[in-house]
Design an enzyme around this catalytic site. Structure first.
Site, PDB file in Angstrom:
ATOM      1  CB  SER A   1      32.992  77.971  18.865  1.00  0.00           C
ATOM      2  OG  SER A   1      32.469  79.276  18.927  1.00  0.00           O
ATOM      3  CG  ASP A  34      35.576  80.245  20.640  1.00  0.00           C
ATOM      4  OD1 ASP A  34      35.922  79.115  20.263  1.00  0.00           O
ATOM      5  OD2 ASP A  34      34.749  80.936  20.031  1.00  0.00           O
TER       6      ASP A  34
END
Length: 303
Positions: free
Chosen positions: A78, A192
């Site tokens: 991320s 993610d």
């Protein structure tokens, strides 16, 4: 006369039996220890997810660079993949700070209502930001090897990206489910990486890191204020990831945990504070860092 000869011969035989050292001639020297320098450890830096709290990563990297801690590979999830990409490209903490601090909320959130069932932020602006700020087009062209971690939302598998577009990989790793539209990339539908592995220490180990430095931005269960749907979704994912993250952190050699729980996950107005918190956290573990990185690099006598 005969007796004298016998005495001389006997004396000579006695001296020869005593060896060369008996007459002051030095004997063979003892072998000296051979000094050999051990191979320096391969150091892996793992940068975890944490949305806006990722500015703390910048402070950590500044300390590592200042202390001349070598970074041989980076693994990022991320926002960790975003900071990792910029640093792997620049290899300079001040340029990293300058670039990271230019990131604003508007560079991330390009809203759409085209696909409300998948997410209402496209993520194209983030990809554009990385394309503009990172000179290397492909992951394999970066100055420091970078592995970007994402999640295949269809198969449920962890995906590690080591080649292909830097910008698209970062966008995929940062696509928070429910907020960002999943990214179609390399034949997969990606979101993610924090869904499965928010601080991927194990990935760094598999890549050959002898010493793993992990930066965790999710320490503690204290939640910042939840003011909107962004906060609610991100905080929910954060809470779900805590237990698995703690287990993975035990595999790291050095864990750096900036105290950022009081700062909102999408609060872009406290960059300098986050930078300072990252610096403070890294400085607190400097003795262990030096021991792990430089202690195993000392020369040793090998007989």
């Amino acid at each position: 006369m005969q007796v004298q000869r016998l005495l001389v011969i006997g004396l000579l035989l006695l001296l020869s039996a005593c060896g060369p050292t008996a007459v002051g001639v030095p004997g063979p020297e003892e072998p000296r220890p051979v000094l050999r320098e051990r191979k320096p450890p391969r150091v892996g830096l793992v940068l975890g997810g944490g949305a806006a709290r990722g500015f703390a990563h910048v402070g950590v990297i500044r300390v590592l660079e200042r202390e001349k801690i070598p970074i041989d590979l980076i693994v990022g999830t991320s926002v960790g993949s975003l900071v990792g990409a910029i640093y792997a490209d620049k290899k300079n903490s001040f340029e990293l700070e300058w670039t990271a601090f230019s990131l604003e909320e508007r560079d991330l959130f390009d809203y759409t209502f085209i696909s409300p069932t998948q997410g209402f932020v496209r993520g194209e602006r983030l990809e554009e930001f990385v394309s503009k700020k990172v000179s290397a087009r492909e992951l394999q062209q970066l100055k420091i090897p970078l592995t970007v971690v994402a999640t295949d939302i269809q198969s449920g598998e962890l995906v590690t990206l080591q080649n292909g577009s830097v910008a698209r990989a970062v966008r995929a790793s940062s696509a928070i489910p429910g907020i960002f539209i999943p990214v179609r990339y390399q034949g997969r539908l990606l979101v993610d990486g924090g869904v499965l592995n928010n601080v991927p220490v194990d990935v760094a180990r598999k890549l050959g890191a002898d010493v793993v430095i992990a930066v965790n931005l999710g320490g503690g269960k204290k939640a910042a204020q939840v003011n909107n749907v962004f906060d609610a979704i991100i905080q929910s994912l954060h809470l779900m990831a805590i237990e698995s993250t703690e287990a993975r952190l035990r595999e790291a050699d050095v864990v750096i945990e900036p105290q950022v729980s009081q700062i909102g996950l999408i609060d872009f107005g406290r960059k300098k504070e986050l930078l300072t918190l990252g610096i403070q956290a890294a400085e607190q573990v400097l003795p262990r860092l030096r021991e792990k990185v430089f202690g195993v690099n000392a020369t040793a006598a090998v007989r």
